[in-house]
Design an enzyme around this catalytic site. Structure first.
Site, PDB file in Angstrom:
ATOM      1  N   PRO A   1      36.319  33.142  43.580  1.00 33.32           N
ATOM      2  CA  PRO A   1      36.264  34.546  43.947  1.00 33.32           C
ATOM      3  C   PRO A   1      37.387  35.381  43.331  1.00 33.32           C
ATOM      4  O   PRO A   1      38.561  35.149  43.594  1.00 33.32           O
ATOM      5  CB  PRO A   1      36.365  34.538  45.478  1.00 33.32           C
ATOM      6  CG  PRO A   1      36.900  33.206  45.828  1.00 33.32           C
ATOM      7  CD  PRO A   1      36.625  32.277  44.709  1.00 33.32           C
ATOM      8  N   GLU A   2      36.997  36.321  42.507  1.00 27.11           N
ATOM      9  CA  GLU A   2      37.923  37.323  41.981  1.00 27.11           C
ATOM     10  C   GLU A   2      37.513  38.648  42.604  1.00 27.11           C
ATOM     11  O   GLU A   2      36.714  38.674  43.535  1.00 27.11           O
ATOM     12  CB  GLU A   2      37.847  37.374  40.450  1.00 27.11           C
ATOM     13  CG  GLU A   2      38.161  36.026  39.798  1.00 27.11           C
ATOM     14  CD  GLU A   2      38.051  36.055  38.280  1.00 27.11           C
ATOM     15  OE1 GLU A   2      38.219  37.134  37.686  1.00 27.11           O
ATOM     16  OE2 GLU A   2      37.777  35.004  37.689  1.00 27.11           O
TER      17      GLU A   2
ATOM     18  N   ARG B   1      45.548  28.228  31.818  1.00 20.61           N
ATOM     19  CA  ARG B   1      44.190  28.701  32.128  1.00 20.61           C
ATOM     20  C   ARG B   1      43.326  28.670  30.882  1.00 20.61           C
ATOM     21  O   ARG B   1      43.772  29.106  29.810  1.00 20.61           O
ATOM     22  CB  ARG B   1      44.228  30.141  32.655  1.00 20.61           C
ATOM     23  CG  ARG B   1      45.078  30.305  33.881  1.00 20.61           C
ATOM     24  CD  ARG B   1      44.424  29.676  35.090  1.00 20.61           C
ATOM     25  NE  ARG B   1      45.378  29.461  36.162  1.00 20.61           N
ATOM     26  CZ  ARG B   1      45.930  28.270  36.429  1.00 20.61           C
ATOM     27  NH1 ARG B   1      45.624  27.207  35.720  1.00 20.61           N
ATOM     28  NH2 ARG B   1      46.785  28.149  37.416  1.00 20.61           N
TER      29      ARG B   1
ATOM     30  N   LYS C   1      42.529  40.418  45.659  1.00 15.68           N
ATOM     31  CA  LYS C   1      41.635  39.302  45.983  1.00 15.68           C
ATOM     32  C   LYS C   1      41.685  38.957  47.472  1.00 15.68           C
ATOM     33  O   LYS C   1      41.138  37.942  47.900  1.00 15.68           O
ATOM     34  CB  LYS C   1      42.022  38.055  45.166  1.00 15.68           C
ATOM     35  CG  LYS C   1      41.855  38.239  43.665  1.00 15.68           C
ATOM     36  CD  LYS C   1      42.366  37.022  42.913  1.00 15.68           C
ATOM     37  CE  LYS C   1      42.467  37.332  41.428  1.00 15.68           C
ATOM     38  NZ  LYS C   1      43.165  36.251  40.691  1.00 15.68           N
TER      39      LYS C   1
END
Length: 311
Positions: free
Chosen positions: A2-3, A301, A59
DNA sequence: ACTATTTCCTGGATGC
DNA sequence: TGCATCCAGGAAATAG
């Protein structure tokens, strides 16, 4: 994962379903990682509070809570009892005991305000369930609502966090990407030697942009993720500013991206993953120029970009 | 004051 | 089939 768009979708769904409901009691699991505030403080703050609003900040999901004078009377009685957290389900009878005096009520006409802050981490979910519904593995919190339903926090990987804010409003840090104006946006990156991708992920600068939307924004702006933020021209940053907003708005409109197991408050998947132009497309042809999409690791990332379209 | 790296977690995918 | 290993990544902690 979830962003911002996923959290926005979830918060909207929850707002529709639990606004106005009252938290009757709280159960918190034994695992300590998901709790950023002390268990007792979370339980005491939430119990008997009315959910006045549910909204997103970065977020984070923020539940605005209100507690009236009557509730406080019971709250202090309960605090003195020093009940363990797992005993904190409040019995029906205690809820009915006593009535606030007129004096007590007028002295505390303004409701106590607090906030319940939920960060979903990677795999966190907030589900609305009936009490009969099976309790899923990795359930870390259950809120019993006066409406008879339960609001449950489930998070297998325990990257999610629950906390409460009482004395001051919760500070999510950074600017809201959908609200920041172009001048402030450009200012964020001045003098920064870090790769633009890392800067976009830095929640102290912008709050809510995560790995997917950073990659997608950079593709649309034609900027390579490794470019040092300070070396990017004003013109390119103006483009990036609009790309970030465009990507986030489109994603929200489609209910977010369902990559692994993301579902919204109603258990529905989002559809923005079908619009990804670079994220998760390593080796596949660029949708603009057919060049294979590259994947590199930037500050741990995975980062995806088109080596021809992005400079 | 910044920036880069490591760490926390589990389940699904992969490899032998 | 079984078992070990790797990987996903947000943010706090740690190191430089």
């Amino acid at each position: 994962m979830p962003e911002l768009p996923e959290v926005e979708t979830i918060a909207r769904g929850l707002a529709e379903r639990v606004t106005g409901d009252v938290i009757e009691s709280v159960w918190l699991g034994q695992k300590k990682e998901p709790l950023k505030s002390a268990a007792q403080e979370i339980a005491v703050t939430l119990e008997r509070s009315r959910i006045a609003a549910v909204r997103r900040m970065g977020k984070h999901i923020v539940f605005d809570l209100e507690k009236d004078g009557e509730a406080r009377t019971h709250l202090s009685a309960q605090s003195r009892n020093k009940h363990g957290v797992n005993d904190s389900h409040v019995s029906q009878k205690r809820r009915e005991v006593g009535h606030p005096t007129l004096a007590g009520r007028s002295a505390r006409a303004t409701p106590d305000r607090a906030q319940w802050i939920v960060h979903l981490g990677m795999t966190g979910r907030l589900q609305i369930a009936t009490p009969e519904a099976e309790i899923e593995k990795h359930t870390h919190a259950i809120l019993k609502l006066v409406s008879g339903r339960e609001l449950r926090f489930v998070d297998p990987r325990r990257f999610g966090r629950l906390s409460v804010a009482r004395s001051a409003d919760f500070d999510a840090g950074g600017f809201e990407p959908l609200e920041i104006d172009v001048d402030r946006f450009i200012e964020l990156f001045r003098g920064r030697k870090t790769p633009i991708k890392s800067a976009l992920l830095n929640q102290k600068l912008l709050r809510g942009v995560g790995n997917i939307y950073a990659d997608e924004s950079l593709f649309r702006a034609g900027i390579r993720p490794r470019r040092r933020a300070a070396t990017i021209t004003r013109e390119q940053l103006v483009k990036l500013h609009s790309s970030v907003k465009e990507v986030l708005r489109e994603a929200i409109a489609l209910g977010g991206s369902s990559i692994s197991d993301y579902v919204d408050a109603d258990g529905e998947e989002g559809f923005f993953q079908l619009q990804h132009r670079v994220y998760g497309r390593e080796g596949e042809p660029c949708l603009v120029c057919k060049t294979p999409i590259k994947r590199v690791v930037i500050s741990g990332r995975s980062s995806h970009y088109c080596p021809k379209c992005q400079k």
